[in-house]
Write an enzyme that holds these catalytic residues in place. Structure first.
Site, PDB file in Angstrom:
ATOM      1  N   HIS A  44     -14.922  19.006  -7.688  1.00 36.42           N
ATOM      2  CA  HIS A  44     -13.538  18.755  -7.294  1.00 36.42           C
ATOM      3  C   HIS A  44     -13.063  17.447  -7.925  1.00 36.42           C
ATOM      4  O   HIS A  44     -13.738  16.430  -7.858  1.00 36.42           O
ATOM      5  CB  HIS A  44     -13.466  18.669  -5.763  1.00 36.42           C
ATOM      6  CG  HIS A  44     -12.123  18.324  -5.219  1.00 36.42           C
ATOM      7  ND1 HIS A  44     -11.934  17.326  -4.290  1.00 36.42           N
ATOM      8  CD2 HIS A  44     -10.893  18.844  -5.470  1.00 36.42           C
ATOM      9  CE1 HIS A  44     -10.658  17.253  -3.978  1.00 36.42           C
ATOM     10  NE2 HIS A  44     -10.004  18.156  -4.682  1.00 36.42           N
ATOM     11  N   HIS A  92      -4.926  10.920 -10.370  1.00 35.84           N
ATOM     12  CA  HIS A  92      -5.214  11.324  -9.001  1.00 35.84           C
ATOM     13  C   HIS A  92      -4.021  10.980  -8.117  1.00 35.84           C
ATOM     14  O   HIS A  92      -3.805   9.817  -7.784  1.00 35.84           O
ATOM     15  CB  HIS A  92      -6.468  10.615  -8.492  1.00 35.84           C
ATOM     16  CG  HIS A  92      -7.105  11.300  -7.324  1.00 35.84           C
ATOM     17  ND1 HIS A  92      -6.379  11.815  -6.282  1.00 35.84           N
ATOM     18  CD2 HIS A  92      -8.407  11.575  -7.039  1.00 35.84           C
ATOM     19  CE1 HIS A  92      -7.200  12.365  -5.407  1.00 35.84           C
ATOM     20  NE2 HIS A  92      -8.438  12.240  -5.843  1.00 35.84           N
TER      21      HIS A  92
END
Length: 377
Positions: A44, A92
């Site tokens: 992930h 992110h």
């Protein structure tokens, strides 16, 4: 002698895989299995690393970079794509939070790895955060010179009833599978698949180890309906990572590193990966997850559960990594060291006090941009 060599040539061409290796995705037992029949370990947020290069950023989801992940047995890598200063970058949540560089550079690293590992099939799943078009993404893949490896389905609008075997994909040099969430597909770029036409997922935003669920969550067409999901021909992706809710007063979540040794374990402890995978396989009428997506994949280690699902006992060609936090000082100590003051202030606010903006800036930086809504790291 010439006749003998010519007579043997068709046999050699009929089985080119054996000329290079007898293992596919690290195991000889997987070569004859279809791509959709086995379980692929997924990292992930693969490019977002928690190590010295990012000052052990709590936004990091992995302790090792993508090529090292692949060396150790990861076969699905995911990343978030954002547009910043007219460039498509891997960031992110925000490029101000954690910027892992150009998408094309990351794809170039994967291309180099595929060059060096000719018997491996890799899946890339991109989260299309800023709505890149298929043309935009194709430019990045072309820049990385990786498109020649890309697998192309027969249809971009419906999942196939069966997928080719790993051996077939390897022999055809179509060893890269690309899903994008979400994407308006374009027949000009048939290798770029909209994830929600091919894959379904269980819930992903989990903050308690007892709350991992096997019920389909996305796409909306199968949400809450296991029977429909299983009959759709789509591939099941099992999200299995925890967010920490210590900053829930601010609506902020970040990867839970303190519990991950249990989260990723093959057995033992609430919410362990092995027991959850077994439970989901049972709930899915014996269908094992095609993908298992985890944070900090080396902890556990998560590969043990994937090997168990695939009945692999003879893995070859993998790099062994430490199952510790790989030197990160943030594992298990984030709240005590980094966010203590911020948590205390958030708790005070939740209890009814009204801290000034100066208080927030003093303990945790300028949080004004996120106070109006939640953020998941």
């Amino acid at each position: 002698m010439r006749f003998t060599l010519l007579a043997l040539l068709p046999l050699a061409l009929a089985n080119p895989l054996n000329k290079r290796s007898t293992a596919c995705n690290n195991s000889p037992d997987l070569c004859s299995k279809s791509y959709g029949e086995i379980t692929h370990l997924g990292a992930h947020d693969s490019p977002f690393v928690r190590d010295s290069s990012t000052s052990n950023s709590i936004a990091g989801d992995q302790y090792y970079d993508t090529p090292t992940q692949l060396d150790a047995g990861v076969r699905m890598v995911t990343g978030q794509v954002h547009k910043s200063n007219s460039e498509w970058r891997l960031c992110h949540t925000s490029c101000d939070l954690l910027d892992a560089g150009l998408l094309s550079a990351w794809l170039g690293d994967i291309k180099s790895w595929l060059d060096d590992n000719p018997n491996e099939v890799v899946t890339v799943l991109l989260v299309n955060s800023d709505s890149a078009s298929a043309s935009d993404l194709n430019t990045e893949f072309e820049t990385a010179n990786i498109t020649d490896y890309a697998y192309q389905p027969d249809s971009l609008t419906s999942a196939p009833s069966s997928w080719p075997t790993l051996e077939t994909m390897i022999n055809n040099s179509t060893r890269l599978v690309v899903f994008v969430a979400s994407l308006t597909t374009d027949d000009s770029y048939p290798y770029l698949m909209d994830e929600w036409n091919f894959v379904w997922e269980n819930p992903y935003e989990v903050t308690a180890a007892s709350n991992f669920s096997c019920v389909p969550d996305r796409p909306s067409s199968v949400s809450g309906d296991t029977s429909t999901a299983l009959s759709s021909n789509m591939l099941p992706l099992m999200n299995h990572f925890l967010y920490s809710s210590d900053l829930s007063s601010l609506g902020i979540e970040y990867p839970n590193a303190s519990y991950v040794a249990t989260t990723n374990a093959a057995s033992g402890g609430t919410g362990n990966l092995g027991s959850t995978a077994t439970r989901c396989k049972s709930a899915w009428s014996g269908r094992q997850p095609t993908f298992i997506l985890v944070d900090f994949f080396n902890r556990g280690p998560a590969i043990d559960t994937v090997d168990n699902l695939n009945n692999v006992t003879n893995a070859v060609g993998r790099t062994s990594l430490t199952t510790s936090a790989a030197g990160s000082s943030s594992d298990g100590t984030t709240i005590n060291n980094v966010f203590k003051g911020l948590v205390e202030l958030a708790e005070a606010a939740a209890a009814g006090s009204t801290p000034t903006m100066g208080n927030w800036i003093w303990v945790g930086g300028n949080w004004g941009s996120v106070l109006g809504g939640g953020i998941s790291l």
